[in-house]
Design a protein around this motif. Sequence first.
Motif, PDB file in Angstrom:
ATOM      1  N   THR A 118       0.826  -1.210   0.000  1.00  0.00           N
ATOM      2  CA  THR A 118       0.000   0.000   0.000  1.00  0.00           C
ATOM      3  C   THR A 118       0.860   1.260   0.000  1.00  0.00           C
ATOM      4  O   THR A 118       0.548   2.235  -0.694  1.00  0.00           O
ATOM      5  CB  THR A 118      -0.938   0.006   1.210  1.00  0.00           C
ATOM      6  OG1 THR A 118      -1.738  -1.180   1.188  1.00  0.00           O
ATOM      7  CG2 THR A 118      -1.852   1.224   1.184  1.00  0.00           C
ATOM      8  N   LEU A 119       1.947   1.266   0.751  1.00  0.00           N
ATOM      9  CA  LEU A 119       2.831   2.440   0.780  1.00  0.00           C
ATOM     10  C   LEU A 119       3.456   2.687  -0.582  1.00  0.00           C
ATOM     11  O   LEU A 119       3.608   3.835  -1.010  1.00  0.00           O
ATOM     12  CB  LEU A 119       3.919   2.248   1.836  1.00  0.00           C
ATOM     13  CG  LEU A 119       3.451   2.308   3.292  1.00  0.00           C
ATOM     14  CD1 LEU A 119       4.603   2.000   4.243  1.00  0.00           C
ATOM     15  CD2 LEU A 119       2.854   3.676   3.616  1.00  0.00           C
ATOM     16  N   VAL A 120       3.809   1.617  -1.284  1.00  0.00           N
ATOM     17  CA  VAL A 120       4.351   1.773  -2.640  1.00  0.00           C
ATOM     18  C   VAL A 120       3.283   2.337  -3.570  1.00  0.00           C
ATOM     19  O   VAL A 120       3.538   3.266  -4.353  1.00  0.00           O
ATOM     20  CB  VAL A 120       4.864   0.420  -3.174  1.00  0.00           C
ATOM     21  CG1 VAL A 120       5.209   0.531  -4.655  1.00  0.00           C
ATOM     22  CG2 VAL A 120       6.082  -0.038  -2.383  1.00  0.00           C
ATOM     23  N   CYS A 121       2.063   1.798  -3.493  1.00  0.00           N
ATOM     24  CA  CYS A 121       0.958   2.282  -4.321  1.00  0.00           C
ATOM     25  C   CYS A 121       0.646   3.747  -4.031  1.00  0.00           C
ATOM     26  O   CYS A 121       0.347   4.519  -4.941  1.00  0.00           O
ATOM     27  CB  CYS A 121      -0.278   1.418  -4.075  1.00  0.00           C
ATOM     28  SG  CYS A 121      -1.777   1.967  -4.925  1.00  0.00           S
ATOM     29  N   ALA A 122       0.731   4.135  -2.763  1.00  0.00           N
ATOM     30  CA  ALA A 122       0.386   5.500  -2.362  1.00  0.00           C
ATOM     31  C   ALA A 122       1.340   6.543  -2.937  1.00  0.00           C
ATOM     32  O   ALA A 122       1.005   7.734  -2.981  1.00  0.00           O
ATOM     33  CB  ALA A 122       0.361   5.597  -0.843  1.00  0.00           C
ATOM     34  N   ARG A 123       2.516   6.120  -3.392  1.00  0.00           N
ATOM     35  CA  ARG A 123       3.478   7.051  -3.976  1.00  0.00           C
ATOM     36  C   ARG A 123       3.143   7.382  -5.427  1.00  0.00           C
ATOM     37  O   ARG A 123       3.679   8.340  -5.994  1.00  0.00           O
ATOM     38  CB  ARG A 123       4.890   6.458  -3.900  1.00  0.00           C
ATOM     39  CG  ARG A 123       5.420   6.321  -2.476  1.00  0.00           C
ATOM     40  CD  ARG A 123       6.755   5.595  -2.465  1.00  0.00           C
ATOM     41  NE  ARG A 123       7.765   6.291  -3.250  1.00  0.00           N
ATOM     42  CZ  ARG A 123       8.551   7.258  -2.789  1.00  0.00           C
ATOM     43  NH1 ARG A 123       8.431   7.648  -1.532  1.00  0.00           N
ATOM     44  NH2 ARG A 123       9.433   7.829  -3.567  1.00  0.00           N
ATOM     45  N   HIS A 124       2.257   6.611  -6.027  1.00  0.00           N
ATOM     46  CA  HIS A 124       1.893   6.826  -7.428  1.00  0.00           C
ATOM     47  C   HIS A 124       1.095   8.129  -7.570  1.00  0.00           C
ATOM     48  O   HIS A 124       0.275   8.459  -6.703  1.00  0.00           O
ATOM     49  CB  HIS A 124       1.060   5.642  -7.917  1.00  0.00           C
ATOM     50  CG  HIS A 124       0.899   5.595  -9.399  1.00  0.00           C
ATOM     51  ND1 HIS A 124      -0.082   6.287 -10.056  1.00  0.00           N
ATOM     52  CD2 HIS A 124       1.607   4.927 -10.353  1.00  0.00           C
ATOM     53  CE1 HIS A 124       0.010   6.055 -11.360  1.00  0.00           C
ATOM     54  NE2 HIS A 124       1.023   5.228 -11.564  1.00  0.00           N
ATOM     55  N   PRO A 125       1.317   8.890  -8.653  1.00  0.00           N
ATOM     56  CA  PRO A 125       0.582  10.160  -8.832  1.00  0.00           C
ATOM     57  C   PRO A 125      -0.933  10.017  -8.784  1.00  0.00           C
ATOM     58  O   PRO A 125      -1.630  10.910  -8.307  1.00  0.00           O
ATOM     59  CB  PRO A 125       1.045  10.623 -10.222  1.00  0.00           C
ATOM     60  CG  PRO A 125       2.394  10.022 -10.389  1.00  0.00           C
ATOM     61  CD  PRO A 125       2.324   8.682  -9.701  1.00  0.00           C
ATOM     62  N   SER A 126      -1.463   8.893  -9.256  1.00  0.00           N
ATOM     63  CA  SER A 126      -2.918   8.719  -9.254  1.00  0.00           C
ATOM     64  C   SER A 126      -3.485   8.666  -7.851  1.00  0.00           C
ATOM     65  O   SER A 126      -4.672   8.946  -7.639  1.00  0.00           O
ATOM     66  CB  SER A 126      -3.299   7.438 -10.008  1.00  0.00           C
ATOM     67  OG  SER A 126      -2.789   6.291  -9.341  1.00  0.00           O
ATOM     68  N   ALA A 127      -2.662   8.314  -6.869  1.00  0.00           N
ATOM     69  CA  ALA A 127      -3.139   8.212  -5.484  1.00  0.00           C
ATOM     70  C   ALA A 127      -3.362   9.576  -4.862  1.00  0.00           C
ATOM     71  O   ALA A 127      -3.906   9.663  -3.756  1.00  0.00           O
ATOM     72  CB  ALA A 127      -2.160   7.395  -4.654  1.00  0.00           C
ATOM     73  N   ALA A 128      -2.935  10.645  -5.539  1.00  0.00           N
ATOM     74  CA  ALA A 128      -3.170  11.992  -5.017  1.00  0.00           C
ATOM     75  C   ALA A 128      -4.573  12.488  -5.347  1.00  0.00           C
ATOM     76  O   ALA A 128      -5.015  13.499  -4.807  1.00  0.00           O
ATOM     77  CB  ALA A 128      -2.135  12.960  -5.607  1.00  0.00           C
TER      78      ALA A 128
END
Length: 233
Positions: free
Chosen positions: A218-228
Amino acid sequence: MATSPAPRSSLPGLLLFLSATTGLVDAASVLGLGKVFTANMTGNIVFLGFAAVGTPGFKVAPFVVAIAAFMLGALIAGRVGTAHASLPLRHWLIRAAIVETVLLWIAAGIALVLHVPSQDPQWAVFAIIALTAVAMGFRNATVRQLKVPDLTTTVLTLTVTGIAADSKLAGGAGANLGRRIGAIVSIFAGAAVGAVLVMHSGLAAPLALAGLMVLVGTLVCARHPSAALPRTA
């Protein structure tokens, strides 16, 4: 003036990764807690039916606890998801991951005092069932609200159906074939690894690993621009 394309979502990759943790958790519960599922409620309903008519080897209480705890986790996740609908997706994902990881790690800690062959102490058995079922119910409700096709992370019946029913042989276009196969492989791999860990290391190892995978993935996914972006964007 040209606009930049929207960033591609990182959710499918995360959900495929999380699917493997379902195999880990169910390996621990089925092999170590007396044939009870804490991620897959269909199996529990069937087993509860067996127990209700006195089938040897099946007890009502574990299945009732698992189903009730799963529903509690789903209820809480529904509230959390509603509260985070307009916030950046990463806030929601990280908070959900922390909840699930903490529950799985507490269950792993309790598993250290459980003697699997004798299922003693009984309180530890029911505590692990409840904690992991709450975690999986929370996960299921969260993923349901994310609405990523073919990636529930816990249930494969519709996935297997879709592979056949939507195939070119059946007159379909074979939509999302790679994603569907990936979901099956992920849960299969998680179950296989979980079984090995249960047999050689006990219940704590697969539960601890599942929690770590949830948090790191989840922490890796949260770094993706789409997670903003918010979920509703």
